[in-house]
Design a protein around this motif. Structure first.
Motif, PDB file in Angstrom:
ATOM      1  N   GLY A  19     119.044   1.616  70.374  1.00  0.00           N
ATOM      2  CA  GLY A  19     118.966   1.267  68.915  1.00  0.00           C
ATOM      3  C   GLY A  19     118.404   0.013  68.644  1.00  0.00           C
ATOM      4  O   GLY A  19     117.588  -0.326  67.824  1.00  0.00           O
ATOM      5  N   PHE A  20     119.093  -0.842  69.280  1.00  0.00           N
ATOM      6  CA  PHE A  20     118.611  -2.348  69.165  1.00  0.00           C
ATOM      7  C   PHE A  20     117.322  -2.795  69.429  1.00  0.00           C
ATOM      8  O   PHE A  20     116.644  -3.284  68.506  1.00  0.00           O
ATOM      9  N   PHE A  21     116.606  -2.181  70.439  1.00  0.00           N
ATOM     10  CA  PHE A  21     115.334  -2.490  70.705  1.00  0.00           C
ATOM     11  C   PHE A  21     114.384  -1.623  69.925  1.00  0.00           C
ATOM     12  O   PHE A  21     113.267  -2.319  69.509  1.00  0.00           O
ATOM     13  N   VAL A  22     114.708  -0.450  69.397  1.00  0.00           N
ATOM     14  CA  VAL A  22     114.026  -0.035  68.227  1.00  0.00           C
ATOM     15  C   VAL A  22     113.888  -0.703  66.982  1.00  0.00           C
ATOM     16  O   VAL A  22     112.939  -0.990  66.495  1.00  0.00           O
ATOM     17  N   ALA A  23     115.288  -1.013  66.624  1.00  0.00           N
ATOM     18  CA  ALA A  23     115.108  -1.987  65.597  1.00  0.00           C
ATOM     19  C   ALA A  23     114.309  -3.267  65.432  1.00  0.00           C
ATOM     20  O   ALA A  23     113.680  -3.579  64.799  1.00  0.00           O
ATOM     21  N   LEU A  60     106.541  -6.187  71.702  1.00  0.00           N
ATOM     22  CA  LEU A  60     106.477  -4.935  71.810  1.00  0.00           C
ATOM     23  C   LEU A  60     106.641  -4.182  73.325  1.00  0.00           C
ATOM     24  O   LEU A  60     107.404  -3.206  73.440  1.00  0.00           O
ATOM     25  N   ALA A  61     106.070  -5.034  74.270  1.00  0.00           N
ATOM     26  CA  ALA A  61     106.263  -4.373  75.652  1.00  0.00           C
ATOM     27  C   ALA A  61     107.610  -4.698  76.073  1.00  0.00           C
ATOM     28  O   ALA A  61     108.346  -3.587  76.695  1.00  0.00           O
ATOM     29  N   GLY A  62     108.155  -5.527  75.639  1.00  0.00           N
ATOM     30  CA  GLY A  62     109.879  -5.718  75.824  1.00  0.00           C
ATOM     31  C   GLY A  62     110.483  -4.899  75.241  1.00  0.00           C
ATOM     32  O   GLY A  62     111.564  -4.303  75.780  1.00  0.00           O
ATOM     33  N   ALA A  63     110.116  -4.608  74.131  1.00  0.00           N
ATOM     34  CA  ALA A  63     110.966  -3.310  73.428  1.00  0.00           C
ATOM     35  C   ALA A  63     110.803  -2.010  73.978  1.00  0.00           C
ATOM     36  O   ALA A  63     111.594  -1.326  74.371  1.00  0.00           O
ATOM     37  N   GLN A  64     109.661  -1.701  74.519  1.00  0.00           N
ATOM     38  CA  GLN A  64     109.186  -0.654  75.338  1.00  0.00           C
ATOM     39  C   GLN A  64     110.239  -0.549  76.529  1.00  0.00           C
ATOM     40  O   GLN A  64     111.050   0.615  77.101  1.00  0.00           O
ATOM     41  N   LEU A  65     110.492  -1.664  77.284  1.00  0.00           N
ATOM     42  CA  LEU A  65     111.036  -1.692  78.690  1.00  0.00           C
ATOM     43  C   LEU A  65     112.488  -1.552  78.337  1.00  0.00           C
ATOM     44  O   LEU A  65     113.104  -0.777  78.867  1.00  0.00           O
ATOM     45  N   GLY A  66     113.026  -2.196  76.981  1.00  0.00           N
ATOM     46  CA  GLY A  66     114.449  -2.006  76.893  1.00  0.00           C
ATOM     47  C   GLY A  66     114.663  -0.701  76.394  1.00  0.00           C
ATOM     48  O   GLY A  66     115.951  -0.117  76.779  1.00  0.00           O
ATOM     49  N   ILE A  67     113.952  -0.020  75.844  1.00  0.00           N
ATOM     50  CA  ILE A  67     113.963   1.448  75.254  1.00  0.00           C
ATOM     51  C   ILE A  67     114.167   2.145  76.353  1.00  0.00           C
ATOM     52  O   ILE A  67     115.070   3.032  76.566  1.00  0.00           O
ATOM     53  N   HIS A 118     120.575  10.435  70.641  1.00  0.00           N
ATOM     54  CA  HIS A 118     119.570   9.621  71.311  1.00  0.00           C
ATOM     55  C   HIS A 118     118.479   9.371  70.221  1.00  0.00           C
ATOM     56  O   HIS A 118     118.178   8.363  69.582  1.00  0.00           O
ATOM     57  N   MET A 119     117.955  10.514  69.691  1.00  0.00           N
ATOM     58  CA  MET A 119     116.678  10.474  68.561  1.00  0.00           C
ATOM     59  C   MET A 119     117.259  10.193  67.359  1.00  0.00           C
ATOM     60  O   MET A 119     116.905   9.071  66.678  1.00  0.00           O
ATOM     61  N   VAL A 120     118.465  10.416  66.751  1.00  0.00           N
ATOM     62  CA  VAL A 120     118.979  10.244  65.571  1.00  0.00           C
ATOM     63  C   VAL A 120     119.680   8.765  65.697  1.00  0.00           C
ATOM     64  O   VAL A 120     119.200   7.851  64.542  1.00  0.00           O
ATOM     65  N   VAL A 121     120.723   8.488  66.123  1.00  0.00           N
ATOM     66  CA  VAL A 121     121.204   7.255  66.356  1.00  0.00           C
ATOM     67  C   VAL A 121     120.625   5.989  67.203  1.00  0.00           C
ATOM     68  O   VAL A 121     120.500   4.948  66.580  1.00  0.00           O
ATOM     69  N   GLY A 122     119.781   6.565  68.057  1.00  0.00           N
ATOM     70  CA  GLY A 122     119.112   5.673  69.050  1.00  0.00           C
ATOM     71  C   GLY A 122     117.661   5.249  68.757  1.00  0.00           C
ATOM     72  O   GLY A 122     117.156   4.025  68.974  1.00  0.00           O
ATOM     73  N   GLU A 123     117.031   6.140  67.787  1.00  0.00           N
ATOM     74  CA  GLU A 123     115.664   5.757  67.400  1.00  0.00           C
ATOM     75  C   GLU A 123     115.424   6.052  65.823  1.00  0.00           C
ATOM     76  O   GLU A 123     114.962   5.011  65.442  1.00  0.00           O
ATOM     77  N   MET A 124     115.842   7.106  65.231  1.00  0.00           N
ATOM     78  CA  MET A 124     115.330   7.150  63.779  1.00  0.00           C
ATOM     79  C   MET A 124     116.326   6.388  62.806  1.00  0.00           C
ATOM     80  O   MET A 124     115.574   5.905  61.931  1.00  0.00           O
ATOM     81  N   TRP A 168     116.258   1.581  59.304  1.00  0.00           N
ATOM     82  CA  TRP A 168     117.128   0.470  58.734  1.00  0.00           C
ATOM     83  C   TRP A 168     115.973  -0.791  58.903  1.00  0.00           C
ATOM     84  O   TRP A 168     115.879  -1.711  57.939  1.00  0.00           O
ATOM     85  N   ALA A 169     115.263  -0.986  60.074  1.00  0.00           N
ATOM     86  CA  ALA A 169     114.490  -2.205  60.236  1.00  0.00           C
ATOM     87  C   ALA A 169     113.533  -2.156  59.353  1.00  0.00           C
ATOM     88  O   ALA A 169     112.918  -3.153  58.693  1.00  0.00           O
TER      89      ALA A 169
END
Length: 174
Positions: free
Chosen positions: A1-5, A43-50, A106-112, A117-118
């Motif tokens: 969720g951190f990286f998505v946000a 954005l590339a860093g976020a994708q790596l983290g995700i 993962h989808m609800v709490v980690g992505e959506m 929120w962000a």
């Protein structure tokens, strides 16, 4: 969720508002502004983290949850056949249930939820997440740079020149 946000916060934040907060001396806003200026890298860093988190979740959570269900099946007598076939069916059902639960969470709490929120609070979330997110990107900067370079090469192979948003610089090696 951190990286998505963090990803959506940098995309949705009003640059002018972040610049104003940075000019007022906010260290976090300065970090968020630096992230916006290096948006391609971030954005590339976020994708790596995700991706790292998704793989870790699959590696740890799914087997743990599957074991819980397999044990539960044994206790309630569901698929209690002790033969190799019964054990295989129990494992398959446990795996399917566990995978469904992990993917759903993962989808609800980690992505959506983090995305929503962000997007709802872009400047606040960008400022809140900028320092730790930029620290992550700094640690993995050489790997992120290499992967970004490779991705740009693939894009060029299909006849498209990679575009960099206005005001942003290309990702360069450190």
């Amino acid at each position: 969720g951190f990286f998505v946000a963090a990803e959506f916060a940098l995309l949705a934040a009003r640059r002018s508002r972040i610049e104003q907060l940075a000019a007022d001396g906010s260290r976090r806003a300065k970090s968020a502004l630096a992230g916006i200026r290096e948006l391609t890298l971030m954005l590339a860093g976020a994708q790596l983290g995700i991706t790292m988190c998704s793989l870790g979740l699959g590696l740890v959570a799914e087997p743990a949850v599957a074991d819980i269900f397999e044990g539960l099946f044994g206790k309630i007598g569901f698929l209690a056949d002790s033969s190799l076939f019964g054990q295989a069916i129990s494992h398959i059902v446990g795996f399917a249930v566990a995978l469904s639960i992990v993917v759903f969470l993962h989808m609800v709490v980690g992505e959506m939820a983090p995305k929503s929120w962000a997007i709802s609070h872009p400047e606040n979330s960008a400022i809140l997440l900028a320092l730790p997110f930029r620290a992550f990107v700094q640690v993995f900067r050489p790997l992120i740079w290499f992967m970004n370079w490779m991705a740009n090469g693939v894009v060029r192979l299909v006849g498209v020149e990679p575009q960099f948003p206005l005001g942003l610089v290309r990702v360069v090696a450190v």
